[in-house]
Write an enzyme that holds these catalytic residues in place. Structure first.
Site, PDB file in Angstrom:
ATOM      1  N   GLY A  52      68.167   6.262  22.475  1.00 52.28           N
ATOM      2  CA  GLY A  52      67.321   7.106  23.312  1.00 52.28           C
ATOM      3  C   GLY A  52      68.002   8.406  23.665  1.00 52.28           C
ATOM      4  CG  ASN A  71      60.502   7.658  20.872  1.00 55.14           C
ATOM      5  OD1 ASN A  71      60.893   8.767  21.239  1.00 55.14           O
ATOM      6  ND2 ASN A  71      59.808   6.861  21.650  1.00 55.14           N
ATOM      7  CG  ASP A 130      58.930   1.210  17.194  1.00 53.96           C
ATOM      8  OD1 ASP A 130      59.511   0.866  18.249  1.00 53.96           O
ATOM      9  OD2 ASP A 130      57.777   0.835  16.910  1.00 53.96           O
ATOM     10  CB  VAL A 179      72.064   8.025  29.233  1.00 58.26           C
ATOM     11  CG1 VAL A 179      71.784   8.835  30.505  1.00 58.26           C
ATOM     12  CG2 VAL A 179      73.562   7.857  29.030  1.00 58.26           C
ATOM     13  CB  CYS A 201      59.871  18.237  39.649  1.00 56.92           C
ATOM     14  SG  CYS A 201      60.216  18.786  37.960  1.00 56.92           S
TER      15      CYS A 201
END
Length: 337
Positions: A119, A143, A169, A185, A311
């Protein structure tokens, strides 16, 4: 309809002042914190059992965003996860770099290792590792084709020949080698079957290898975000089907990995990260709206509001109770005996 639901419904149609949005988020966080206050290991065991019924990765995560958007909102390292603020005057760039330095230290990374990052998003850590450790081999998994293209171009410009980016994937990803370190992370928030993936990770680790996880957590209770809950804007637009683990959930899997060392970051670090992203978003509003218009057309204004809400929601969630309810947990793990 509750007050929170009404505010969210109104904000979908017309802009509302930040103070109103923040108040709604605060109310939602208070409701969730009260519900989680009594959670214990038995609740984590129940969550872990429900996770067994899921695929490794579902549809949780953020919508795809253009690189031009990311360039204006994130810091120079394009770090789209929590940063670490050492002082009251620490800048976003400094906080990015401190978080990256701590990841290298906490994961026990060193030159010459074979490193896998799961990731990788926009490559902040992958590029950092490849640059700092020229004799290491770094494999980064994403991905997203857009993210892969961005990272590969950044690596080419920096003449980093030791970084390989893979688009895959996670349900089907199967590397052909073992690694000295595996790093994830803010990836396991979007992994729904930890046991299945951790079992695979164990087989991907070389003898004496280590797995490092950095994940957003709640201090005591795990919860799955329910997209059907119309009052939970975070579940609908931030983690659509994702997981907020407790700090202790990882120990439901100690037959696969045992925690060698752990660290906790106050939620105020994520609060400040999100506030800095919001400031960047507002500073570059016209440029960002133009980038979003290429994707969303006439709905660009709505998606601009949603990015601001993301945010605001992140800031409100992690800043709740002065950062003591939600924060970031980091674990360095070894395979269980």
């Amino acid at each position: 309809m509750s007050v929170v639901s009404a505010i969210i419904g109104t904000a979908e149609r017309v802009p509302l002042p930040d103070v109103v949005i923040r108040a709604a988020i605060q109310r939602l966080c208070s409701r969730t914190a009260a519900r989680l206050a009594a959670h214990d290991a038995a609740d984590d065991a129940a969550i872990a059992g429900r996770m067994l019924l899921r695929p490794i990765a579902g549809d949780a995560g953020h919508e795809e965003l253009p690189a031009s958007f990311v360039a204006k909102v994130l810091g120079p390292n394009r770090k789209s996860s929590c940063c670490f603020y050492k002082t009251d005057v620490t800048t976003l760039q400094e906080a990015e770099e401190e978080a990256l330095r701590q990841t290298v230290e906490h994961a026990g990374l060193a030159d010459g290792q074979a490193i896998l990052e799961l990731g990788c998003r926009w490559g902040s850590l992958s590029l950092w590792m490849a640059r700092q450790f020229p004799n290491a081999t770094v494999t980064a998994v994403s991905n997203s084709q857009a993210q892969r293209g961005f990272i590969e171009e950044a690596a080419r410009q920096r003449r980093l020949s030791n970084l390989r980016v893979v688009t895959a994937d996670m349900n089907a990803f199967a590397p052909e080698r073992q690694f000295d370190r595996i790093v994830a992370v803010e990836t396991f928030e979007r992994v729904m079957n930890w046991r299945k993936l951790m079992t695979r990770l164990r087989s991907w680790l070389a003898p004496e290898g280590r797995f490092f996880m950095h994940i957003a957590t709640h201090r005591s209770g795990s919860h799955l975000f329910d997209r059907a809950d119309r009052e939970d804007w975070i579940a609908q637009h931030v983690f659509t089907g994702g997981l907020m683990a407790s700090h202790h959930l990882v120990r439901q899997f100690d037959d696969i990995f045992s925690v060698e060392k752990e660290w906790c970051w106050s939620g105020t670090h994520y609060q400040r990260t999100a506030n800095d992203w919001l400031a960047n978003l507002d500073t570059h509003r016209e440029t960002i709206e133009a980038a979003l218009r290429e994707i969303y057309g006439d709905d660009a204004g709505l998606w601009m509001r949603r990015r601001r809400w993301f945010c605001l929601a992140t800031s409100g969630l992690f800043g709740h109770a002065d950062g003591t309810e939600w924060g970031v947990s980091r674990y360095r793990m070894k395979t269980a005996d």
